[in-house]
Design a protein around this motif. Structure first.
Motif, PDB file in Angstrom:
ATOM      1  N   SER A   4      -3.398  -2.227   1.312  1.00 48.66           N
ATOM      2  CA  SER A   4      -2.990  -1.314   0.434  1.00 48.66           C
ATOM      3  C   SER A   4      -1.866  -0.567   0.998  1.00 48.66           C
ATOM      4  O   SER A   4      -1.221  -0.642   2.345  1.00 48.66           O
ATOM      5  N   HIS A   5      -1.202   0.557   0.369  1.00 45.88           N
ATOM      6  CA  HIS A   5      -0.234   1.384   1.012  1.00 45.88           C
ATOM      7  C   HIS A   5      -1.341   2.541   1.404  1.00 45.88           C
ATOM      8  O   HIS A   5      -2.485   2.449   1.425  1.00 45.88           O
ATOM      9  N   ASP A   7      -1.586   5.284   0.806  1.00 39.95           N
ATOM     10  CA  ASP A   7      -2.227   6.448  -0.377  1.00 39.95           C
ATOM     11  C   ASP A   7      -3.647   5.814  -0.558  1.00 39.95           C
ATOM     12  O   ASP A   7      -4.533   6.555  -1.266  1.00 39.95           O
ATOM     13  N   HIS A  16      -1.382  -6.127  -2.559  1.00 35.72           N
ATOM     14  CA  HIS A  16      -2.497  -5.125  -2.575  1.00 35.72           C
ATOM     15  C   HIS A  16      -3.934  -5.880  -3.179  1.00 35.72           C
ATOM     16  O   HIS A  16      -3.911  -6.846  -3.957  1.00 35.72           O
TER      17      HIS A  16
END
Length: 702
Positions: A4-5, A7, A16
């Motif tokens: 994921s990123h 965040d 993702h």
């Protein structure tokens, strides 16, 4: 694995999601509290298998800017995530928690190619959702169960009331119910199976080194795979996300570069690859100088694949210099030479055609077995693997160019059939000659020690290769000269300046704690050392794969300018061993600084842009991170500075540290020699003191 990123939100973009057995089990998992996405505060790995994300939510009406609610997400790569809401405010919080879920159940190979199908419709199941499609199915279950499940929107909802100072948690578990029938997924290190290395304690004046060792070993541990044929044999997967499986050359490098921590990873890797070696002459048939196929010893591993034909070896005509050698390889399955360790093609940059990693793997197999034996791999284990090493040497003999299929007397790709070599003559690469020369000397060491024929012939062949290489591979120019990157058919040199030259410095462990002789003479080695640290190759973060002066230089090119970590690590150890410690220290400093920007977890490669003050190195978009080769290279980078060179069969160990002590005082505790603890301390003036060693070993200085 999970991606994921920072965040923490899984949005279904790019890579993702949670993955299991090459299938994206879950693509979207977006958290909203009171209809608001948490403001991301921090996202970081706590280990190779666990990530932690922290966010904050300010509710309407909050009297000050301090957020009253925090959301912590602890994500495990195996598909489990715990979400905790904490109320640090002065009043109760009453609001809904919604988690939007979705998946396409796509294959990692399709996602890597940029193909993304629409999310599948979800179905309500007990405590969560279920998706079915493409012959696969997956579920997400929650504990405690949601108050409402909106299957059409793919949303799980809880109506929370969190008192001031209290917290509330939910655990989500994403599981793959069925995998593609053709896939036999690899498994990680099983419960109760110990790590195949000792976990060292590193104390040094430079704190970057200890962090790098700890996080690199954690990374490598997350890539361990148990062999399906023998679950106690572990090897390292190449890297995530793109090569999360067995790539023989990477696995062999990872085992070799971590030998100071024990031989278990080497033994497991060698056995796993011996079972996959291409065979034509039947299990355990050694290659002899006279060419006859001898009977296998009783200890030979049953590594034959079903359907492999039993055939004797053909007599050898000898090397092009008249030196008799073991017989050339027969054809194995699908026309591949007997003794070949399988490997895929890889891009070799703009100057050369793609290279087969089977060549590198087959030659590394012999080197790893010989060096693991020096570090203390049990004699019987070595004997069991020796027939596979002999077959690998046979594949080497069958790859020599005769002037029509490649430059005469030099080694070309082992994986090519004789017909293919005649149809498309191949180049002889610089690094392949270094690998082959080292494998021949290591093979000779093993053959002599175990009473097998052929040792003298391989040593004579290696000596002749050295003579040819120094005559034909060296290009004289105004700067003093350099090796050719390759020789083309007809003997024309490829003049590219490349980081692959570092393999010429990787000489390999010999008897009595010495190193084998290299392909370069002393003056050529000095010139190469100066060339490596010149700005055209040294980006300040490590060595570029291709000179910045080349018209085809690309700082993000895998073989045309990016920095590949393991090549720089090999340069540091090779330069230090050759006595060029100033040059080694320059490259060491650059790699340690790069590791700091990558939080001690070096990727497979990164951009070869020139270093600029206060600017981090640029990540490569296609690099594996984690990557076994770069993690093992980082371990090697630090441990090699102690200069421990054992010869357990001879009962000796030599310690020759870097006299410049580039890390200041260095203390390494928990290394392994002969399977026993070994500890060494190097002072700030480069003097080594062995503080713990097996009693039966005689100690010596370099």
């Amino acid at each position: 694995m999970a991606a994921s990123h920072p965040d923490g939100q899984l949005r279904g973009h790019g890579l993702h999601g949670f993955f299991r057995a090459g299938v994206r089990t879950l693509a979207r998992m977006e958290v909203r509290l009171g209809g608001i996405e948490p403001m991301p505060l921090q996202g970081a790995l706590t280990s190779a298998a666990v990530a932690r994300f922290v966010g904050a939510v300010r509710l309407p009406g909050d009297p000050d800017p301090d957020p009253g609610l925090t959301v912590e997400r602890v994500r495990h790569a195996d598909g489990v995530e715990t979400i905790t809401v904490r109320n640090t405010g002065a009043r109760p919080a009453r609001l809904p928690l919604e988690i939007a879920l979705g998946t396409d159940l796509g294959l990692l190979t399709d996602i890597a190619a940029g193909r993304r199908s629409a999310d599948l419709p979800g179905q309500v199941q007990s405590a969560g959702l279920r998706w079915t499609g493409h012959g696969r199915s997956a579920t997400v279950s929650a504990q405690p169960s949601p108050h409402a499940v909106l299957a059409g929107a793919g949303v799980l909802r809880w109506d929370l009331e969190v008192q001031a100072g209290a917290r509330w948690s939910v655990e989500l578990r994403a599981e793959l119910e069925s995998a593609p029938a053709a896939v036999r997924p690899p498994t990680g290190r099983g419960a109760g199976i110990a790590l195949p290395w000792a976990e060292p304690e590193v104390r040094t004046d430079d704190p970057r080194a200890a962090q790098l060792i700890g996080r690199s070993l954690d990374t490598l541990g997350g890539l361990l795979i148990a062999d399906a044929d023998r679950p106690t044999d572990l090897y390292a997967a190449s890297g995530a996300p793109w090569r999360f499986g067995l790539t023989a050359s990477d696995a062999l490098w990872a085992a070799r570069l971590t030998l100071p921590l024990g031989t278990r990873l080497a033994a497991g890797t060698l056995r796993a690859l011996a079972r996959r070696q291409h065979l034509a002459a039947g299990p355990g048939a050694p290659i002899t100088p006279g060419g006859a196929s001898a009977s296998a010893p009783a200890s030979a591993p049953a590594a034959a694949r079903p359907g492999a034909s039993a055939a004797g070896s053909t007599p050898s005509a000898g090397g092009s210099d008249g030196t008799p050698l073991p017989a050339p390889a027969e054809s194995g399955p699908a026309g591949r030479p007997d003794g070949l360790i399988p490997g895929p093609l890889r891009h070799a940059g703009p100057e050369l055609p793609p290279s087969c990693t089977a060549t590198e793997a087959t030659l590394l197999f012999v080197t790893l077995l010989a060096e693991a034996w020096r570090w203390g791999l049990a004699r019987q284990e070595v004997a069991d693997l020796l027939p596979a090493a002999e077959r690998a040497l046979g594949a080497l003999r069958g790859s020599l160019g005769d002037g029509t299929e490649g430059p005469e007397g030099f080694v070309i790709d082992l994986g090519r059939t004789a017909e293919d070599r005649l149809a498309r003559p191949a180049a002889a690469r610089c690094e392949v000659q270094a690998l082959a020369h080292r494998a021949a000397l290591h093979g000779a060491d093993l053959l002599a020690a175990f009473g097998r024929p052929g040792a003298d012939e391989w040593r004579a062949w290696a000596a002749r290769l050295r003579e040819r290489f120094r005559e034909q591979f060296w290009i004289d120019d105004l700067s003093g000269g350099r090796p050719a990157a390759a020789l083309l058919p007809g003997g024309r040199a490829v003049p590219a300046v490349a980081a692959s030259f570092v393999h010429l410095l990787d000489l390999g462990l010999a008897g009595e704690g010495e190193l084998h002789e290299g392909l370069l003479d002393r003056e050529q080695t000095r010139i190469l050392a100066q060339r490596l640290v010149a700005p055209e190759l040294d980006a300040g973060w490590g060595l570029r794969t291709l000179s910045a002066k080349s018209p085809r230089f690309n700082p993000l090119g895998h073989r045309s300018g990016a920095v590949r970590v393991h090549e720089t690590a090999l340069a540091v150890s090779g330069l230090s061993e050759a006595g060029f410690e100033r040059e080694a220290g320059q490259l060491l400093e650059g790699l340690l600084d790069a590791a700091r920007y990558f939080e001690g977890r070096l990727p497979e490669m990164y951009a070869g842009e020139q270093r600029v003050a206060d600017c981090p190195p640029v990540p490569h978009p296609a690099a594996c991170r984690p990557a076994a080769l770069s993690a093992a290279a980082a371990v090697h980078l630090v441990l090699s500075l102690a200069g421990v060179r054992p010869d357990v069969p001879a009962g000796r160990v030599k310690v020759r540290p870097a006299s410049t002590a580039p890390l200041g005082e260095l203390q390494l505790t928990g290394l392994r020699v002969a399977g026993e603890p070994f500890s060494v301390r190097v002072s700030r003036i480069g003097v080594a003191v062995v503080e713990e060693a097996p009693a039966e070993l005689q100690l010596g200085a370099g």
